[in-house]
Structure formats: C-alpha cells, structure tokens
Design a protein around this motif. Sequence first.
Motif, PDB file in Angstrom:
ATOM      1  N   TYR A   1      22.949  -7.744  11.911  1.00 22.64           N
ATOM      2  CA  TYR A   1      22.262  -8.778  12.686  1.00 22.64           C
ATOM      3  C   TYR A   1      22.585 -10.170  12.142  1.00 22.64           C
ATOM      4  CZ  TYR A   1      18.655 -11.724  14.634  1.00 22.64           C
ATOM      5  OH  TYR A   1      17.989 -12.747  15.265  1.00 22.64           O
ATOM      6  N   THR A   2      22.653 -10.298  10.828  1.00 23.23           N
ATOM      7  CA  THR A   2      23.013 -11.594  10.241  1.00 23.23           C
ATOM      8  C   THR A   2      24.385 -12.038  10.711  1.00 23.23           C
ATOM      9  OG1 THR A   2      21.686 -11.034   8.288  1.00 23.23           O
ATOM     10  CG2 THR A   2      23.257 -12.845   8.073  1.00 23.23           C
ATOM     11  N   GLN A   3      25.340 -11.116  10.763  1.00 24.29           N
ATOM     12  CA  GLN A   3      26.679 -11.453  11.238  1.00 24.29           C
ATOM     13  C   GLN A   3      26.660 -11.896  12.704  1.00 24.29           C
ATOM     14  OE1 GLN A   3      29.482  -8.240  10.854  1.00 24.29           O
ATOM     15  NE2 GLN A   3      30.927  -9.160  12.293  1.00 24.29           N
TER      16      GLN A   3
ATOM     17  N   GLU B   1       4.172 -24.802  26.596  1.00 26.63           N
ATOM     18  CA  GLU B   1       4.620 -23.413  26.552  1.00 26.63           C
ATOM     19  C   GLU B   1       6.046 -23.314  26.025  1.00 26.63           C
ATOM     20  OE1 GLU B   1       5.748 -25.233  30.393  1.00 26.63           O
ATOM     21  OE2 GLU B   1       3.852 -25.032  29.285  1.00 26.63           O
ATOM     22  N   GLU B   2       6.447 -22.079  25.681  1.00 25.55           N
ATOM     23  CA  GLU B   2       7.784 -21.820  25.176  1.00 25.55           C
ATOM     24  C   GLU B   2       8.649 -21.162  26.253  1.00 25.55           C
ATOM     25  OE1 GLU B   2       7.181 -21.112  20.374  1.00 25.55           O
ATOM     26  OE2 GLU B   2       7.317 -19.390  21.719  1.00 25.55           O
ATOM     27  N   LYS B   3       9.920 -21.384  26.137  1.00 28.76           N
ATOM     28  CA  LYS B   3      10.883 -20.785  27.038  1.00 28.76           C
ATOM     29  C   LYS B   3      11.661 -19.732  26.261  1.00 28.76           C
ATOM     30  CE  LYS B   3      15.026 -21.863  29.749  1.00 28.76           C
ATOM     31  NZ  LYS B   3      16.004 -22.929  30.104  1.00 28.76           N
ATOM     32  N   CYS B   4      11.599 -18.487  26.730  1.00 25.60           N
ATOM     33  CA  CYS B   4      12.224 -17.378  26.021  1.00 25.60           C
ATOM     34  C   CYS B   4      13.384 -16.812  26.839  1.00 25.60           C
ATOM     35  CB  CYS B   4      11.207 -16.271  25.730  1.00 25.60           C
ATOM     36  SG  CYS B   4       9.891 -16.766  24.594  1.00 25.60           S
ATOM     37  N   ARG B   5      14.426 -16.424  26.115  1.00 26.67           N
ATOM     38  CA  ARG B   5      15.593 -15.795  26.721  1.00 26.67           C
ATOM     39  C   ARG B   5      15.992 -14.588  25.889  1.00 26.67           C
ATOM     40  NH1 ARG B   5      19.728 -20.775  27.323  1.00 26.67           N
ATOM     41  NH2 ARG B   5      18.686 -21.439  25.401  1.00 26.67           N
ATOM     42  N   SER B   6      16.725 -13.678  26.504  1.00 26.54           N
ATOM     43  CA  SER B   6      17.193 -12.491  25.798  1.00 26.54           C
ATOM     44  C   SER B   6      18.282 -12.882  24.797  1.00 26.54           C
ATOM     45  CB  SER B   6      17.730 -11.459  26.791  1.00 26.54           C
ATOM     46  OG  SER B   6      18.317 -10.371  26.103  1.00 26.54           O
ATOM     47  N   PHE B   7      18.085 -12.489  23.562  1.00 21.22           N
ATOM     48  CA  PHE B   7      19.088 -12.816  22.551  1.00 21.22           C
ATOM     49  C   PHE B   7      20.366 -12.034  22.781  1.00 21.22           C
ATOM     50  CE2 PHE B   7      21.068 -12.316  18.352  1.00 21.22           C
ATOM     51  CZ  PHE B   7      21.243 -13.650  18.025  1.00 21.22           C
ATOM     52  N   ILE B   8      20.260 -10.858  23.391  1.00 23.78           N
ATOM     53  CA  ILE B   8      21.460 -10.064  23.674  1.00 23.78           C
ATOM     54  C   ILE B   8      22.369 -10.805  24.642  1.00 23.78           C
ATOM     55  CG2 ILE B   8      22.283  -7.876  24.602  1.00 23.78           C
ATOM     56  CD1 ILE B   8      19.673  -6.621  23.689  1.00 23.78           C
ATOM     57  N   GLU B   9      21.786 -11.483  25.638  1.00 26.70           N
ATOM     58  CA  GLU B   9      22.594 -12.244  26.587  1.00 26.70           C
ATOM     59  C   GLU B   9      23.146 -13.519  25.980  1.00 26.70           C
ATOM     60  OE1 GLU B   9      20.159 -12.934  29.958  1.00 26.70           O
ATOM     61  OE2 GLU B   9      20.041 -10.802  30.543  1.00 26.70           O
ATOM     62  N   LEU B  10      22.465 -14.073  24.978  1.00 25.36           N
ATOM     63  CA  LEU B  10      22.953 -15.291  24.334  1.00 25.36           C
ATOM     64  C   LEU B  10      24.111 -15.016  23.377  1.00 25.36           C
ATOM     65  CD1 LEU B  10      19.559 -17.033  23.494  1.00 25.36           C
ATOM     66  CD2 LEU B  10      21.169 -17.704  25.267  1.00 25.36           C
ATOM     67  N   SER B  11      24.162 -13.824  22.826  1.00 31.78           N
ATOM     68  CA  SER B  11      25.208 -13.506  21.851  1.00 31.78           C
ATOM     69  C   SER B  11      26.571 -13.433  22.531  1.00 31.78           C
ATOM     70  CB  SER B  11      24.893 -12.168  21.171  1.00 31.78           C
ATOM     71  OG  SER B  11      24.834 -11.135  22.136  1.00 31.78           O
ATOM     72  N   PRO B  12      27.637 -13.728  21.804  1.00 32.99           N
ATOM     73  CA  PRO B  12      28.983 -13.652  22.389  1.00 32.99           C
ATOM     74  C   PRO B  12      29.303 -12.227  22.843  1.00 32.99           C
ATOM     75  CG  PRO B  12      29.014 -14.866  20.326  1.00 32.99           C
ATOM     76  CD  PRO B  12      27.660 -14.253  20.425  1.00 32.99           C
ATOM     77  N   PRO B  13      30.051 -12.079  23.928  1.00 31.73           N
ATOM     78  CA  PRO B  13      30.385 -10.722  24.412  1.00 31.73           C
ATOM     79  C   PRO B  13      31.070  -9.859  23.361  1.00 31.73           C
ATOM     80  CG  PRO B  13      30.932 -12.379  26.065  1.00 31.73           C
ATOM     81  CD  PRO B  13      30.569 -13.134  24.830  1.00 31.73           C
ATOM     82  N   ALA B  14      31.886 -10.466  22.502  1.00 32.28           N
ATOM     83  CA  ALA B  14      32.586  -9.687  21.483  1.00 32.28           C
ATOM     84  C   ALA B  14      31.644  -9.159  20.403  1.00 32.28           C
ATOM     85  CB  ALA B  14      33.685 -10.536  20.842  1.00 32.28           C
ATOM     86  N   GLU B  15      30.460  -9.762  20.266  1.00 33.08           N
ATOM     87  CA  GLU B  15      29.521  -9.363  19.227  1.00 33.08           C
ATOM     88  C   GLU B  15      28.377  -8.505  19.748  1.00 33.08           C
ATOM     89  OE1 GLU B  15      29.969 -10.068  16.070  1.00 33.08           O
ATOM     90  OE2 GLU B  15      31.748 -11.324  16.398  1.00 33.08           O
ATOM     91  N   ARG B  16      28.320  -8.266  21.041  1.00 37.19           N
ATOM     92  CA  ARG B  16      27.190  -7.515  21.591  1.00 37.19           C
ATOM     93  C   ARG B  16      27.206  -6.053  21.165  1.00 37.19           C
ATOM     94  NH1 ARG B  16      26.999 -10.090  27.751  1.00 37.19           N
ATOM     95  NH2 ARG B  16      26.422 -12.205  27.056  1.00 37.19           N
ATOM     96  N   GLY B  17      28.398  -5.499  20.998  1.00 37.60           N
ATOM     97  CA  GLY B  17      28.471  -4.120  20.515  1.00 37.60           C
ATOM     98  C   GLY B  17      27.879  -3.984  19.121  1.00 37.60           C
ATOM     99  N   ILE B  18      28.167  -4.960  18.250  1.00 36.02           N
ATOM    100  CA  ILE B  18      27.596  -4.935  16.899  1.00 36.02           C
ATOM    101  C   ILE B  18      26.092  -5.117  16.957  1.00 36.02           C
ATOM    102  CG2 ILE B  18      27.664  -6.063  14.642  1.00 36.02           C
ATOM    103  CD1 ILE B  18      30.522  -6.836  15.170  1.00 36.02           C
ATOM    104  N   LEU B  19      25.610  -5.965  17.880  1.00 33.31           N
ATOM    105  CA  LEU B  19      24.174  -6.180  18.004  1.00 33.31           C
ATOM    106  C   LEU B  19      23.470  -4.908  18.471  1.00 33.31           C
ATOM    107  CD1 LEU B  19      21.763  -8.055  17.874  1.00 33.31           C
ATOM    108  CD2 LEU B  19      22.301  -8.838  20.187  1.00 33.31           C
TER     109      LEU B  19
END
Length: 311
Positions: A184-186, A107-125
């Motif tokens: 998203y690419t950034q 099986e695969e293990k999935c996590r939220s990409f929003i939580e993985l992204s740096p806090p400074a970049e979450r607004g852009i996400l």
Amino acid sequence: MELLKGFPLRRAFLAVMLNLLALSLSTTALLGSYWCTGTQKVPKPLCGKSKATKCIGVPMPSDAGASNVSSQEEVHYSWETGDDRFAFRYFHAGMWLSCEESMEGPEEKCRSFIELSPPAERGILWLSLGSEMLYISLLLISFILMMVEMLHTGNPVCGLKLNAFAAVSSVLSGLLGMVAHMMYTQVFQATVSLGPEDWRPHSWDYGWAYYMAWASFTCCMASAVTTLNTYTKTVLEFKRNHIKGYDGSFKDQPQHHQCFISSYYEPQAKPLHSVSEGVDFYSELQQKVLQREPELELDDVLGQMIGEDRC
C-alpha cells in the motif's frame, strides 16, 4: 517474562490478548481512511453568497444591471497574485476512500482511492487489499485455535497440536500483514506522483491508521512468539517428566525386576563369556524397548524379558 516462566496458562492468556489486540487494530485500520493525511494546493473559488472566506473577491461594477453587456462578456478583475490565488485543503486517504475538505462547505468530498490510483498500480493495490483481508482472517483463526486450546484441557496432545497450529497461523498472518502494508505504501507514493491533477497532495504524511496497522503487526508477531514459546516449553516439560519417570521406575521395581536389572547393570558374579555377548544383549534390549508403543509401561517390557531370561 520471568514471572510467566512457570505458568503456561498465563503465557497462553498473554498470547490470546496480544492476538485479540492485533485483530482489533488491523480491522480498525482497514476500515479507516486515515492511512495518509496532508494538504492539497487548489485554486480559490470565486466569492459568492455561499462563500465569503478562502475565495477570490471579484469587484462588480455598480451599473452592472443597467449595462447592455451580458454577464458572460463581463471582464472580472482580481488583485490576487501568486500563492494568494491558491488554498490548501486538508485530505486523508485509506485503502478504500480518499476524502478531501470541500472549499464550498463544511462537508467532505470522498472518492474511491482505487479509481485515483494509476492503472499500472491497481493490481498491486488489489493484492494489498487481499493480503490485508487474509491477514485478518488468519488472525481470527489463530484466536479461535488459542481459545479452544485454553478451554480444551482434557487431552494435552490435542492442546499441543492446537497450540502449534495457532503459532503457525499467527506467523503467516504477520508476514501477510507486513507485505500488505508495504505494498500500500508503494501504491500511495505512485499515486502522489502519477495521480489526477486535482488530487495530488502538496504535502503529506502517514496517519494514525497506518501506525495502527504496524502496531497490529507488532502485536501479531509478539503473540506468535509467545505461542511458540509456550509450545516449546510444554514439549520440553513433557520430555523431562518422561525421562524422570523412566529413571524413577527402575528404583520402584519389584524384587524380580531388580534382580533382572542388577544382573546386567551391577557387577556380575558370573561374568559374560565375551564382549560380543554383552553387545548382543544390549542390542536386543534396545530393540525390544523401541518396538513397543510409547504408552507401554516399563513393567510390561521387563516382564516379557524376564519370561525369556530368568535371573
């Protein structure tokens, strides 16, 4: 495109199909988690009963059960060195989730990409997600407007207005989609460098959902161009027909209208007394025509002019 030159209905149908294709591709890409794919370099787990491959084998002493040393105090030796101690697991990430291969099962293990992204970049996400949703919403609005324009053929003026709104909506949605994809690419590139240690990829590339999103943008802009082309050609056709009808109406006038027209457009038996008189007449005729409604027939204008100046 030359085959569609004289067929506005076919051009409209092509724009609708391109818009529908862009809407389908963008929705699939947004819900998918294959925008970026790659491998992650992780330490191999210890071999056990449930794991026999891609693991580190630890030699166990034969008299381990008879020894008075607890299992926590045992020293495990491994001959794995260098890259042999690491495994490369497959992962794929999207706007919502990031899933990686589990080293302990299929099986695969999935996590939220929003939580993985740096806090400074979450607004852009979040801004990228909002732009992507607005992009899909405007595509849907444009699709509805074009469908109504195709089915509502009773009033050409309303059809032209619907066509113009659909074109503007398609252009705006395409611009929003382009901005969302670039943001998203950034964010992903920043997450690769500043993300959690256990997630940072060893190698990565763009996945099928990313290319599908840009294909959706291409179809959206093609639909917008086709819709604008249909609108422009329809307006030019209306103007050309209006001018033809205006010119032809002089030839089909009754006798008293022809007398009135010939008295001013043909050589005069009785010349004008002065140049200013002729200029005043033409100015008066132009003002009377412009002051009338566009729907007013030329017969009415000429009839009123004849009432004032009999030939």
